[in-house]
Design a protein around this motif. Structure first.
Motif, short mmCIF file in Angstrom:
data_model
loop_
_atom_site.label_atom_id
_atom_site.label_comp_id
_atom_site.label_asym_id
_atom_site.label_seq_id
_atom_site.Cartn_x
_atom_site.Cartn_y
_atom_site.Cartn_z
N ARG A 31 4.39 32.72 -12.87
CA ARG A 31 5.01 31.60 -13.46
C ARG A 31 6.07 32.13 -14.74
O ARG A 31 5.65 33.20 -15.21
CB ARG A 31 3.74 31.28 -14.44
N SER A 36 7.94 27.27 -17.08
CA SER A 36 6.60 26.85 -16.30
C SER A 36 6.92 26.83 -14.84
O SER A 36 5.83 26.05 -14.43
CB SER A 36 6.10 25.77 -17.02
N GLN A 37 7.96 27.11 -14.50
CA GLN A 37 8.09 27.15 -12.87
C GLN A 37 7.39 28.30 -12.15
O GLN A 37 7.22 29.23 -12.92
CB GLN A 37 9.70 27.12 -12.59
N PHE A 38 7.24 27.77 -11.20
CA PHE A 38 6.34 28.96 -10.21
C PHE A 38 6.99 29.58 -9.14
O PHE A 38 7.82 28.62 -8.51
CB PHE A 38 5.24 28.53 -9.91
N PRO A 189 -1.34 28.87 -8.36
CA PRO A 189 -0.50 29.07 -9.46
C PRO A 189 -1.37 29.69 -10.63
O PRO A 189 -2.36 29.09 -11.14
CB PRO A 189 0.13 27.66 -10.06
N SER A 191 -1.99 31.02 -14.68
CA SER A 191 -1.26 31.03 -16.06
C SER A 191 -0.84 32.24 -16.78
O SER A 191 -0.08 32.31 -17.50
CB SER A 191 -2.55 30.37 -17.01
N SER A 274 5.61 20.34 -8.45
CA SER A 274 5.50 21.59 -8.62
C SER A 274 6.94 21.65 -9.53
O SER A 274 7.33 22.69 -9.88
CB SER A 274 5.71 22.52 -7.39
N ASN A 277 6.49 19.79 -15.40
CA ASN A 277 5.69 20.23 -16.21
C ASN A 277 4.31 19.76 -16.66
O ASN A 277 3.22 20.44 -16.58
CB ASN A 277 6.31 20.80 -17.67
N THR A 378 2.68 20.76 -13.21
CA THR A 378 2.37 22.13 -13.12
C THR A 378 1.37 22.44 -13.99
O THR A 378 0.50 23.51 -13.60
CB THR A 378 3.55 22.94 -13.03
N GLU A 382 -2.29 24.84 -12.97
CA GLU A 382 -2.52 26.48 -13.31
C GLU A 382 -4.02 26.81 -12.97
O GLU A 382 -4.82 26.03 -13.59
CB GLU A 382 -2.06 26.66 -14.71
#
Length: 411
Positions: A31, A36-38, A189, A191, A274, A277, A378, A382
């Protein structure tokens, strides 16, 4: 001696491939704190160039910036080839500059889109060797080359996107075909730490979560205007799920069923994103959610404070009890058809810290005329395990692993 050595090498390679056939292709998932992009990491080409690419659940294929990419094994896909036809290429791509990756003539064109830049254009399709750190090598892996300025809006550490939509050349489909695996993929995903993107394999066994999994169908909608190119007969490449109602602290919201359904104009429904946010909801749903949450929060002695845009329900942090799974707040359930099938959003997934004094309900108002009634963002993904079984059109999922003293970095 040489014969014995050869046998040992073949045996080791066979064991590695058998292992991958059971577990699938496993890639790290990180992350980016700022966006906050994976994103995931792999290698491409003869030089094994490291590529960091953001995952895009609605994306068409793998693409990355090629301005500085060099490889002796890359090859353009000709625009009149069977590969181009299978990829549903659009026309031919050409270039007047020095020949190299991203600059070739008579090359199969494809629509590449950057959802953070709101930019859609046609670039050439290529093939090169894909590699992962766990010894998977897939030759002739299809991807699109884009110029460096096309990556605007992506996390700073990244240079491309991994498209995971319902496309012929989507990342998961290419991997599944090359490794003879089922067409399914999962994301967990994190945190913090490192989660997982898995293609072809099932739920991880290192920290068994099978008892936490629930299953619901994936719906197939028709595409709407947020897709790059489509015709009326096409089917959506996004992942919709059949949310029928929403509960807050066990109480069902008073919302018309029509808001959750997909109507004849392809409007409505619930999809998983995805690239957004926070979960966005139609105004009529959001108002009911915020009102019910605020009432339940008041019953838990949480003190309301001034709203902080884009959030409307905010609370004094000192009035919220903290647990190992995040803030102890009213639960939010997305309810599906079937007995006891729901996705619980609680704790760290339902709240966002604004500062040390304030936290807010991490949902936003999408307005009164959104294309999709509920878009799950997203923040709500998480520490949740989601397995998209594309072949069977099913979603297998958990709610927060933190509630069970697990995490995406420990499974």
């Amino acid at each position: 001696m040489a014969s014995s050595l050869s046998y040992c090498i073949i045996l080791v390679l066979g064991l590695i491939w058998t292992s991958h056939a059971q577990t699938g292709l496993v890639l790290p998932l990180r992350r980016d704190a700022k966006t906050s992009q994976f994103y995931t990491t792999f290698q491409m080409g003869s030089n094994r160039a490291t590529i960091n690419a953001v995952i895009h659940l609605s994306g068409q294929h793998l693409w990355f910036a090629c301005d500085n990419y060099t490889s002796t094994t890359y090859a353009p896909i000709p625009c009149d080839s069977a590969e181009c036809e299978a990829a549903k290429g659009i026309g031919c791509s050409g270039c007047n500059g020095p020949a190299g990756p991203g600059c070739t003539n008579n090359t199969c064109g494809t629509a590449s889109s950057n959802p953070f830049f709101f930019y859609i254009t046609s670039y050439g399709l290529y093939e090169d060797t894909f590699s992962s750190k766990d010894h998977v090598e897939l030759p002739d892996f299809i991807f699109s080359c884009v110029p460096n300025d096309f990556v605007e809006g992506l996390a700073a550490a990244t240079s491309g996107m991994v498209g995971l939509g319902r496309f012929n050349i989507a990342f998961h489909r290419v991997v599944a075909e090359k490794m003879n695996l089922p067409d399914r993929f999962s994301i967990c995903p994190p945190s913090s730490g490192i989660g997982k993107l898995t293609v072809g394999g099932g739920a991880p066994t290192k920290s068994d979560i099978s008892g936490l999994l629930k299953t619901t169908p994936l719906l197939v909608n028709k595409p709407v205007s947020n897709q790059p190119f489509f015709s009326d007969n096409d089917l959506s490449q996004e992942y919709f799920i059949d949310v029928r109602s929403i509960r807050v602290a066990g109480e069902t919201l008073s919302v018309k069923d029509s808001y959750f359904a997909i109507n004849g104009d392809r409007v409505g429904g619930t999809k998983i994103s995805s690239v957004q946010n926070y979960t966005a909801m139609h105004t009529s749903i959001y108002k009911q959610l915020a009102r019910a949450f605020d009432k339940a929060a008041s019953d838990m002695k949480m003190k309301s404070v001034a709203a902080v845009a884009p959030f409307r329900a905010c609370y004094g942090a000192e009035t919220v009890k903290m647990t190992g799974a995040g803030p102890e707040v009213p639960t939010i359930d997305l309810v599906f058809p079937g007995k006891d099938v729901y996705w619980r959003i609680s704790g760290a997934n339902s709240m966002v810290d604004i500062d040390r004094k304030t936290m807010c309900l991490a949902f936003v108002d999408a307005g009164s005329r959104p294309t999709t009634s509920v878009v799950i963002g997203t923040h709500q993904l998480e520490e949740n395990y989601l397995e998209f079984d594309v072949a069977a059109s099913q979603l297998r999922f958990t709610s927060s692993l933190l509630v069970h003293n697990k995490s995406c970095s420990r499974i």
